[in-house]
Motif scaffolding. Structure first.
Motif, mmCIF file in Angstrom:
data_model
loop_
_atom_site.group_PDB
_atom_site.id
_atom_site.type_symbol
_atom_site.label_atom_id
_atom_site.label_comp_id
_atom_site.label_asym_id
_atom_site.label_seq_id
_atom_site.Cartn_x
_atom_site.Cartn_y
_atom_site.Cartn_z
ATOM 1 N N LEU A 252 42.049 -5.456 29.710
ATOM 2 C CA LEU A 252 42.544 -4.939 28.539
ATOM 3 C C LEU A 252 43.924 -5.577 28.435
ATOM 4 N N ARG B 92 39.873 -0.462 32.899
ATOM 5 C CA ARG B 92 40.172 -1.800 32.300
ATOM 6 C C ARG B 92 41.519 -2.555 32.223
ATOM 7 N N GLN B 93 42.559 -1.740 32.042
ATOM 8 C CA GLN B 93 43.885 -1.831 32.009
ATOM 9 C C GLN B 93 44.355 -2.109 33.429
ATOM 10 N N ARG C 298 39.103 2.913 29.697
ATOM 11 C CA ARG C 298 40.278 2.106 29.281
ATOM 12 C C ARG C 298 41.160 1.958 30.307
#
Length: 119
Positions: free
Chosen positions: A119, A113-114, A110
């Protein structure tokens, strides 16, 4: 079908997907003879060069669509300009949100991805 006719038909279909706002990705895949399979059925992975026995079941490309339902994906797939004898497989792409969020590896993914704007 002539290659230019195929490009014309696919181009029109792609344009329709773009105008509808559902196309996220669409790519062709290289010839299976240039690919490899990594088989994990044994104790150690075995790499086999292509082509493969059941080449009639290989995919030549893919689309990723952002649609509201499986039925909407089916409707788009039915409109694709495919040649007789070909098949289209439809599968949902899972989201990172569907995995346990307290898992260390999910948290790392996560964060990645950020960082990369995914995201």
């Amino acid at each position: 079908m002539d290659f230019n006719e195929i490009l014309e038909a696919m181009g029109k279909f792609n344009d329709e997907l773009i105008r509808a706002g559902v196309l996220l990705a669409a790519e062709g895949l290289d010839d299976a003879k240039d690919g490899v399979v990594v088989d994990f059925t044994g104790e150690t992975p075995v790499v086999t060069d292509g082509p493969y026995g059941e080449t009639k079941e290989l995919f030549g490309g893919y689309y990723i669509l952002d649609v509201a339902s499986k039925q909407e994906a089916i409707e788009w797939a039915k409109r694709a300009p495919m040649t007789a004898g070909t098949k289209t497989e439809i599968r949902r792409v899972t989201s990172i949100d569907e995995f346990p969020q307290d898992n260390e590896w999910i948290q790392k993914e996560r964060a990645w991805r950020q960082q990369t704007g995914q995201l």
